[in-house]
Design a protein around this motif. Structure first.
Motif, mmCIF file in Angstrom:
data_model
loop_
_atom_site.group_PDB
_atom_site.id
_atom_site.type_symbol
_atom_site.label_atom_id
_atom_site.label_comp_id
_atom_site.label_asym_id
_atom_site.label_seq_id
_atom_site.Cartn_x
_atom_site.Cartn_y
_atom_site.Cartn_z
ATOM 1 N N SER A 202 -1.410 -5.023 -0.360
ATOM 2 C CA SER A 202 -2.571 -4.721 -1.192
ATOM 3 C C SER A 202 -3.237 -6.038 -1.596
ATOM 4 O O SER A 202 -2.588 -6.934 -2.129
ATOM 5 N N GLY A 203 -4.532 -6.117 -1.333
ATOM 6 C CA GLY A 203 -5.263 -7.332 -1.616
ATOM 7 C C GLY A 203 -5.640 -7.456 -3.074
ATOM 8 O O GLY A 203 -5.493 -6.519 -3.864
ATOM 9 N N PRO A 204 -6.146 -8.612 -3.488
ATOM 10 C CA PRO A 204 -6.564 -8.822 -4.882
ATOM 11 C C PRO A 204 -7.839 -8.054 -5.201
ATOM 12 O O PRO A 204 -8.498 -7.500 -4.308
ATOM 13 N N ASP A 205 -8.178 -8.004 -6.462
ATOM 14 C CA ASP A 205 -9.413 -7.357 -6.877
ATOM 15 C C ASP A 205 -10.610 -8.074 -6.256
ATOM 16 O O ASP A 205 -10.710 -9.305 -6.310
ATOM 17 N N GLY A 206 -11.514 -7.301 -5.691
ATOM 18 C CA GLY A 206 -12.684 -7.870 -5.046
ATOM 19 C C GLY A 206 -12.631 -7.813 -3.542
ATOM 20 O O GLY A 206 -13.669 -7.969 -2.879
ATOM 21 N N ASN A 207 -11.450 -7.591 -2.962
ATOM 22 C CA ASN A 207 -11.354 -7.409 -1.513
ATOM 23 C C ASN A 207 -11.815 -6.013 -1.116
ATOM 24 O O ASN A 207 -11.593 -5.044 -1.847
ATOM 25 N N ASN B 9 -5.847 -7.914 4.438
ATOM 26 C CA ASN B 9 -6.240 -8.417 5.753
ATOM 27 C C ASN B 9 -7.722 -8.129 5.981
ATOM 28 O O ASN B 9 -8.098 -7.258 6.777
ATOM 29 N N THR B 10 -8.579 -8.854 5.274
ATOM 30 C CA THR B 10 -10.020 -8.657 5.391
ATOM 31 C C THR B 10 -10.733 -9.974 5.122
ATOM 32 O O THR B 10 -10.205 -10.852 4.424
ATOM 33 N N PHE B 11 -11.929 -10.091 5.686
ATOM 34 C CA PHE B 11 -12.753 -11.259 5.426
ATOM 35 C C PHE B 11 -13.774 -10.990 4.333
ATOM 36 O O PHE B 11 -14.492 -11.898 3.928
ATOM 37 N N SER B 12 -13.851 -9.765 3.870
ATOM 38 C CA SER B 12 -14.771 -9.403 2.804
ATOM 39 C C SER B 12 -14.038 -9.509 1.473
ATOM 40 O O SER B 12 -13.484 -8.539 0.960
ATOM 41 N N SER B 13 -14.023 -10.713 0.917
ATOM 42 C CA SER B 13 -13.301 -10.986 -0.319
ATOM 43 C C SER B 13 -14.234 -11.702 -1.286
ATOM 44 O O SER B 13 -14.767 -12.776 -0.969
ATOM 45 N N ASN C 209 -5.870 -14.744 -1.503
ATOM 46 C CA ASN C 209 -7.034 -13.983 -1.038
ATOM 47 C C ASN C 209 -6.926 -13.465 0.382
ATOM 48 O O ASN C 209 -7.810 -12.737 0.829
ATOM 49 N N GLY C 210 -5.898 -13.854 1.113
ATOM 50 C CA GLY C 210 -5.773 -13.398 2.482
ATOM 51 C C GLY C 210 -6.467 -14.320 3.465
ATOM 52 O O GLY C 210 -6.816 -15.466 3.138
ATOM 53 N N PRO C 211 -6.695 -13.869 4.687
ATOM 54 C CA PRO C 211 -7.352 -14.709 5.701
ATOM 55 C C PRO C 211 -8.723 -15.209 5.266
ATOM 56 O O PRO C 211 -9.161 -16.260 5.716
ATOM 57 N N ALA C 212 -9.395 -14.465 4.396
ATOM 58 C CA ALA C 212 -10.698 -14.916 3.910
ATOM 59 C C ALA C 212 -10.570 -16.225 3.139
ATOM 60 O O ALA C 212 -11.433 -17.106 3.243
ATOM 61 N N LYS D 214 0.830 -1.188 0.000
ATOM 62 C CA LYS D 214 0.000 0.000 0.000
ATOM 63 C C LYS D 214 0.873 1.249 0.000
ATOM 64 O O LYS D 214 1.940 1.285 0.621
ATOM 65 N N ALA D 215 0.414 2.265 -0.712
ATOM 66 C CA ALA D 215 1.134 3.539 -0.741
ATOM 67 C C ALA D 215 0.765 4.336 0.505
ATOM 68 O O ALA D 215 0.066 5.347 0.452
ATOM 69 N N ASP D 216 1.208 3.860 1.627
ATOM 70 C CA ASP D 216 0.881 4.461 2.920
ATOM 71 C C ASP D 216 2.184 4.748 3.653
ATOM 72 O O ASP D 216 3.043 3.865 3.788
ATOM 73 N N PRO D 217 2.381 6.000 4.144
ATOM 74 C CA PRO D 217 3.627 6.291 4.867
ATOM 75 C C PRO D 217 3.839 5.391 6.082
ATOM 76 O O PRO D 217 4.975 5.102 6.447
ATOM 77 N N GLN D 218 2.755 4.950 6.699
ATOM 78 C CA GLN D 218 2.904 4.100 7.871
ATOM 79 C C GLN D 218 3.431 2.712 7.521
ATOM 80 O O GLN D 218 3.951 2.013 8.388
ATOM 81 N N CYS D 219 3.296 2.330 6.255
ATOM 82 C CA CYS D 219 3.784 1.014 5.837
ATOM 83 C C CYS D 219 5.253 1.037 5.451
ATOM 84 O O CYS D 219 5.831 -0.023 5.203
#
Length: 402
Positions: free
Chosen positions: A319-324, A330-334, A166-169, A60-65
């Motif tokens: 960064s998650g795949p398309d559809g997350n 890190n999401t269960f909505s995939s 897909n991550g944890p999902a 992710k393009a996030d300074p915290q990362c």
């Protein structure tokens, strides 16, 4: 009504088997845009120096990362490249020695079971006892057998692949999509023991309830299911053995897998399966605990993981795949994981409900123990692919993709 019910069951079984075959043979999906962009373009492999200087695109393009983004030196990138080009590391004689040791151990367990049943429980060595192990197996052994029998090579390997994509999902839907069949099968298993205590196969129940024509149809389905399942199990075991042992052909590995199962089953009958499965379940538990400890509790200078907090920070920045949801990993909505879960649920119903081995386990225990065994087995098995996939996929991201 009964004829319509039979036709509906046949249709559902056919759809489930086709879905299972499609799930096994399908290839990774590629979006049309990515496919169009890749046509006519040569593949360029960047050098290790370029990889070290270029941040991975899946962050992710996030300074915290930025603070958790690992940096790999050239030597570490060389190790990563070597890990990608995995080669067998066990000599052929060592692999054969391990196979012989496993065979001897399984046969000894089977023989011990026969001696215990003969001298402690005074069981007769008859075909009936060999077929149902005396019909008095405990709920714990039933659950252990379910865990070992439902743990395929795909349970450990494909679950990690789905979690990495897909991550944890993905890990959740793989485990949940294959555990629900075992839990629901407890209902049919106890009904088999209560309403048809003398039946040893579900085909015998169908013959008594629906007649010869339905029996013949389901014989075909049962044979096809057992043929496909046996081929998948032998292919999975042979592929793992071939990947670990040098100069070990697929034919030799397949023959070794079949010889081990055939020998201890012929020696100890159905009862040997329960005790061998108990030891196999213990080995599976040890392997999962080892990988989970290495990922979540053992720090390492060669890997950014080693604690729960570091794994969480690392996954949160991917960064998650398309559809997350929100493009998060890190999401269960995939969406892709949900579609995989639906296919997994539908396909595995045929694998469990039409496979005689699960009815065979039900015929080997008392009704109360059958319920306990299947419920415990389904719940415990959920931890096998979920624990393995969440551990191995995290480790693969930290050592290969990073």
């Amino acid at each position: 009504m009964e004829l319509l019910a039979v036709r509906a069951l046949l249709l559902l079984s056919l759809v489930a088997m086709v879905s299972t075959a499609d799930f096994i043979t399908r290839r990774p999906m590629v979006s049309p845009a990515r496919f169009a962009n890749s046509r006519g373009r040569a593949t360029v492999h960047p050098s290790p120096a370029t990889l070290a200087a270029t941040p991975p695109p899946f962050y992710k393009a996030d300074p915290q990362c930025a603070k958790v983004k690992p940096t790999l030196a050239s030597g570490e990138l060389a190790k990563v490249k070597a890990a990608e080009d995995f080669q067998p590391s066990i000599a052929l004689w060592q692999g054969l020695l391990v196979i012989v040791a496993i065979l001897v151990g399984c046969v000894l367990v089977s023989k011990s079971f026969m001696l215990i049943r003969a001298y402690a429980y005074k069981d007769q060595n008859s075909a009936e006892t060999a077929f149902d192990a005396g019909g008095s197996i405990s709920g714990g052994l039933t659950g252990a057998t379910i865990v070992a029998q439902w743990t395929w090579a795909a349970t450990l390997l494909q679950s990690s692949n789905v979690a990495s994509k897909n991550g944890p999902a993905g890990a959740f839907w793989y485990a949940a999509g294959a555990a629900i069949q075992i839990l629901l099968f407890a209902i049919l298993a106890v009904q088999l023991r209560v309403r048809a205590p003398g039946a040893k196969t579900y085909l015998r129940v169908l013959h008594s309830r629906f007649g010869v024509r339905t029996h013949k149809v389901y014989v075909v389905f049962a044979f096809a299911t057992n043929l496909i399942v046996t081929a998948m199990l032998m292919a999975g075991g042979a592929a793992v053995t071939n990947a670990l042992v040098k100069d070990c052909s697929i034919a030799l590995a397949s023959a070794a897998v079949a010889a081990i199962v055939a020998c201890y089953t012929l020696v100890g009958g159905m009862g040997a399966l329960f005790y061998v499965s108990y030891f196999c379940g213990g080995i599976i538990l040890i392997v999962i605990l080892y990988f989970a400890a290495q990922v979540f509790y053992v720090p390492s200078v060669h890997s950014p993981i080693g604690s729960i907090s570091s794994v969480y920070e690392l996954i949160s920045c991917l960064s998650g795949p398309d559809g997350n949801q929100d493009g998060a990993y890190n999401t269960f909505s995939s969406q892709s994981a949900f579609i995989f879960g639906i296919i997994n649920i539908v396909g595995n119903f045929a694998t469990v409900f039409v496979d005689q081995s699960y009815w065979q386990i039900a015929a080997s225990a008392k009704p109360r123990q059958v319920v306990y065994g299947y419920l415990m087995g389904g719940l415990v098995w959920f931890a096998v692919p979920f624990g393995m996939s969440t551990s191995i996929s995290d480790k693969s991201f930290s050592q290969v993709q990073l």
